[in-house]
Design a protein around this motif. Structure first.
Motif, short mmCIF file in Angstrom:
data_model
loop_
_atom_site.label_atom_id
_atom_site.label_comp_id
_atom_site.label_asym_id
_atom_site.label_seq_id
_atom_site.Cartn_x
_atom_site.Cartn_y
_atom_site.Cartn_z
N TRP A 2 0.83 -1.21 0.00
CA TRP A 2 0.00 0.00 0.00
C TRP A 2 0.86 1.26 0.00
O TRP A 2 0.55 2.22 -0.69
N VAL A 3 1.95 1.26 0.75
CA VAL A 3 2.84 2.41 0.76
C VAL A 3 3.47 2.61 -0.61
O VAL A 3 3.59 3.74 -1.09
N CYS A 4 3.86 1.55 -1.27
CA CYS A 4 4.42 1.65 -2.61
C CYS A 4 3.41 2.32 -3.55
O CYS A 4 3.75 3.27 -4.27
N ARG A 5 2.18 1.86 -3.54
CA ARG A 5 1.15 2.46 -4.40
C ARG A 5 0.98 3.94 -4.07
O ARG A 5 0.92 4.77 -4.97
N ASP A 6 0.93 4.27 -2.80
CA ASP A 6 0.71 5.66 -2.40
C ASP A 6 1.91 6.56 -2.69
O ASP A 6 1.76 7.76 -2.83
N THR A 7 3.11 5.97 -2.80
CA THR A 7 4.32 6.74 -3.08
C THR A 7 4.33 7.27 -4.52
O THR A 7 4.94 8.30 -4.79
N TYR A 8 3.65 6.59 -5.41
CA TYR A 8 3.65 6.96 -6.83
C TYR A 8 2.23 7.21 -7.32
O TYR A 8 1.70 6.46 -8.14
N PRO A 9 1.59 8.27 -6.83
CA PRO A 9 0.19 8.51 -7.21
C PRO A 9 -0.01 8.81 -8.69
O PRO A 9 -1.12 8.67 -9.20
N ASP A 10 1.06 9.17 -9.39
CA ASP A 10 0.96 9.46 -10.82
C ASP A 10 1.09 8.20 -11.69
O ASP A 10 1.00 8.28 -12.91
#
Length: 144
Positions: free
Chosen positions: A41-49
């Motif tokens: 989840w943190v990985c996904r949130d780190t790259y919102p673009d």
């Protein structure tokens, strides 16, 4: 970092019973077994673009997910960093020596944790979110 099956890092019975002992493991074992869903989840949130998805592995025919990772354009991010998703799947199938199902995860973190009996961030011995952000930032994504 080479692909390594998550099962290599399974927690011992003592680590499962003692949150502090589990927390004190090195980052790779910590995020391989016990906090992989937090890392994803943190990985996904780190790259919102980026259209980063979430996937999970479970033993064929079972409901419980045992490993969660982030996905992007054929790549997977987990405790072993960014690797081709096919390599991650192959390493885990070979290690487990039994059929696995890959599922797409569409729930938010709270719903996933509730349905899969995984721990929410506030239920760890320490806050895993800064630790996960640091870990994500140590691994260059494949698009760089």
């Amino acid at each position: 970092m080479a692909v390594t099956a998550t099962g290599v890092f399974r927690r011992t019975p003592r680590e499962r019973a003692d949150q502090r002992l589990a927390w004190e493991r090195a980052d790779q074992p910590f995020f391989a077994a016990g906090a992989c869903h937090i890392l994803a989840w943190v990985c996904r949130d780190t790259y919102p673009d980026r259209p980063i998805g979430l996937a999970g592995l479970r033993f064929a025919g079972e409901r419980q997910v045992f490993h969660v990772y982030a996905t992007w354009a054929g790549w997977a991010f987990d405790h072993a960093g960014w690797n081709p998703e096919a390599d991650l799947l192959a390493a885990n199938r070979e290690f487990e020596r039994r059929p696995l199902d890959r599922i797409t995860i569409v729930d938010d973190l709270a719903a996933f944790c509730e349905s899969q009996r995984h721990r929410m961030p506030h239920r760890y011995w320490g806050d895993p979110l800064p630790r996960a952000r640091d870990y994500v930032n140590r691994h260059a994504p494949p698009w760089e």
